[in-house]
Design a protein around this motif. Sequence first.
Motif, PDB file in Angstrom:
ATOM      1  N   LYS A  20       0.829  -1.209   0.000  1.00 53.32           N
ATOM      2  CA  LYS A  20       0.000   0.000   0.000  1.00 53.32           C
ATOM      3  C   LYS A  20       0.864   1.260   0.000  1.00 53.32           C
ATOM      4  O   LYS A  20       0.609   2.209  -0.749  1.00 53.32           O
ATOM      5  CB  LYS A  20      -0.919   0.010   1.223  1.00 53.32           C
ATOM      6  CG  LYS A  20      -2.072  -0.946   1.130  1.00 53.32           C
ATOM      7  CD  LYS A  20      -2.907  -0.908   2.382  1.00 53.32           C
ATOM      8  CE  LYS A  20      -3.972  -1.992   2.362  1.00 53.32           C
ATOM      9  NZ  LYS A  20      -4.722  -2.036   3.631  1.00 53.32           N
ATOM     10  N   ASN A  67       2.487   1.684  -3.427  1.00 53.33           N
ATOM     11  CA  ASN A  67       1.547   2.195  -4.423  1.00 53.33           C
ATOM     12  C   ASN A  67       1.338   3.691  -4.259  1.00 53.33           C
ATOM     13  O   ASN A  67       1.175   4.412  -5.247  1.00 53.33           O
ATOM     14  CB  ASN A  67       0.208   1.469  -4.329  1.00 53.33           C
ATOM     15  CG  ASN A  67       0.200   0.202  -5.146  1.00 53.33           C
ATOM     16  OD1 ASN A  67       0.974   0.062  -6.086  1.00 53.33           O
ATOM     17  ND2 ASN A  67      -0.659  -0.722  -4.790  1.00 53.33           N
ATOM     18  N   GLU A  68       1.311   4.184  -3.022  1.00 53.64           N
ATOM     19  CA  GLU A  68       1.159   5.618  -2.792  1.00 53.64           C
ATOM     20  C   GLU A  68       2.341   6.404  -3.358  1.00 53.64           C
ATOM     21  O   GLU A  68       2.192   7.511  -3.826  1.00 53.64           O
ATOM     22  CB  GLU A  68       1.022   5.900  -1.301  1.00 53.64           C
ATOM     23  CG  GLU A  68      -0.284   5.427  -0.711  1.00 53.64           C
ATOM     24  CD  GLU A  68      -0.319   5.561   0.803  1.00 53.64           C
ATOM     25  OE1 GLU A  68       0.668   6.050   1.399  1.00 53.64           O
ATOM     26  OE2 GLU A  68      -1.337   5.161   1.388  1.00 53.64           O
ATOM     27  N   LYS A  69       3.544   5.816  -3.318  1.00 56.93           N
ATOM     28  CA  LYS A  69       4.738   6.473  -3.850  1.00 56.93           C
ATOM     29  C   LYS A  69       4.985   6.116  -5.310  1.00 56.93           C
ATOM     30  O   LYS A  69       6.026   6.452  -5.856  1.00 56.93           O
ATOM     31  CB  LYS A  69       5.956   6.090  -3.014  1.00 56.93           C
ATOM     32  CG  LYS A  69       5.879   6.605  -1.615  1.00 56.93           C
ATOM     33  CD  LYS A  69       7.180   7.179  -1.220  1.00 56.93           C
ATOM     34  CE  LYS A  69       7.036   7.778   0.165  1.00 56.93           C
ATOM     35  NZ  LYS A  69       8.214   8.494   0.542  1.00 56.93           N
ATOM     36  N   ASN A  70       4.052   5.400  -5.931  1.00 52.55           N
ATOM     37  CA  ASN A  70       4.105   5.028  -7.344  1.00 52.55           C
ATOM     38  C   ASN A  70       5.309   4.131  -7.649  1.00 52.55           C
ATOM     39  O   ASN A  70       5.970   4.307  -8.664  1.00 52.55           O
ATOM     40  CB  ASN A  70       4.100   6.272  -8.230  1.00 52.55           C
ATOM     41  CG  ASN A  70       3.631   5.959  -9.616  1.00 52.55           C
ATOM     42  OD1 ASN A  70       3.005   4.922  -9.851  1.00 52.55           O
ATOM     43  ND2 ASN A  70       3.923   6.834 -10.556  1.00 52.55           N
ATOM     44  N   ILE A  71       5.578   3.176  -6.778  1.00 55.14           N
ATOM     45  CA  ILE A  71       6.645   2.200  -6.984  1.00 55.14           C
ATOM     46  C   ILE A  71       5.992   0.917  -7.487  1.00 55.14           C
ATOM     47  O   ILE A  71       5.184   0.314  -6.800  1.00 55.14           O
ATOM     48  CB  ILE A  71       7.419   1.934  -5.681  1.00 55.14           C
ATOM     49  CG1 ILE A  71       8.077   3.217  -5.195  1.00 55.14           C
ATOM     50  CG2 ILE A  71       8.440   0.830  -5.882  1.00 55.14           C
ATOM     51  CD1 ILE A  71       8.687   3.111  -3.819  1.00 55.14           C
ATOM     52  N   LYS A  72       6.354   0.515  -8.705  1.00 55.13           N
ATOM     53  CA  LYS A  72       5.733  -0.651  -9.321  1.00 55.13           C
ATOM     54  C   LYS A  72       6.664  -1.854  -9.400  1.00 55.13           C
ATOM     55  O   LYS A  72       6.240  -2.980  -9.269  1.00 55.13           O
ATOM     56  CB  LYS A  72       5.242  -0.308 -10.735  1.00 55.13           C
ATOM     57  CG  LYS A  72       4.246   0.825 -10.772  1.00 55.13           C
ATOM     58  CD  LYS A  72       2.965   0.463 -10.078  1.00 55.13           C
ATOM     59  CE  LYS A  72       1.990   1.625 -10.155  1.00 55.13           C
ATOM     60  NZ  LYS A  72       0.859   1.444  -9.283  1.00 55.13           N
TER      61      LYS A  72
END
Length: 101
Positions: free
Chosen positions: A79, A82-87
């Motif tokens: 979670k 995802n908030e830091k846009n790490i995929k």
Amino acid sequence: MRLTTIERKKLRIRKKLKKVSTDRYRLSVSRSSKNISAQIIDDVKNITLVSASSIDKEVRINKKNKSELSTIVAEMLAKKANEKNIKKVYFDRGIFKYHGR
């Protein structure tokens, strides 16, 4: 300066991972007999981007077995990532072999 066997093993694994993937962050997992913690690290800038641990207050409320704790920690880390846009990350197992947790 002589390195211990554990330090050599850790550095050897990390070196192989850095050769393979340069465009991803490193997911480092450490565990003890009672707790587990994970963090996503940017090796270029040498900073920790996201971390989660079973010692955190919201996890300690739910006293479960170790496998369930590791699942909760993984969900918290996902979670936050995802908030830091790490995929994409690569898994740094350190000196441990992972079978289950």
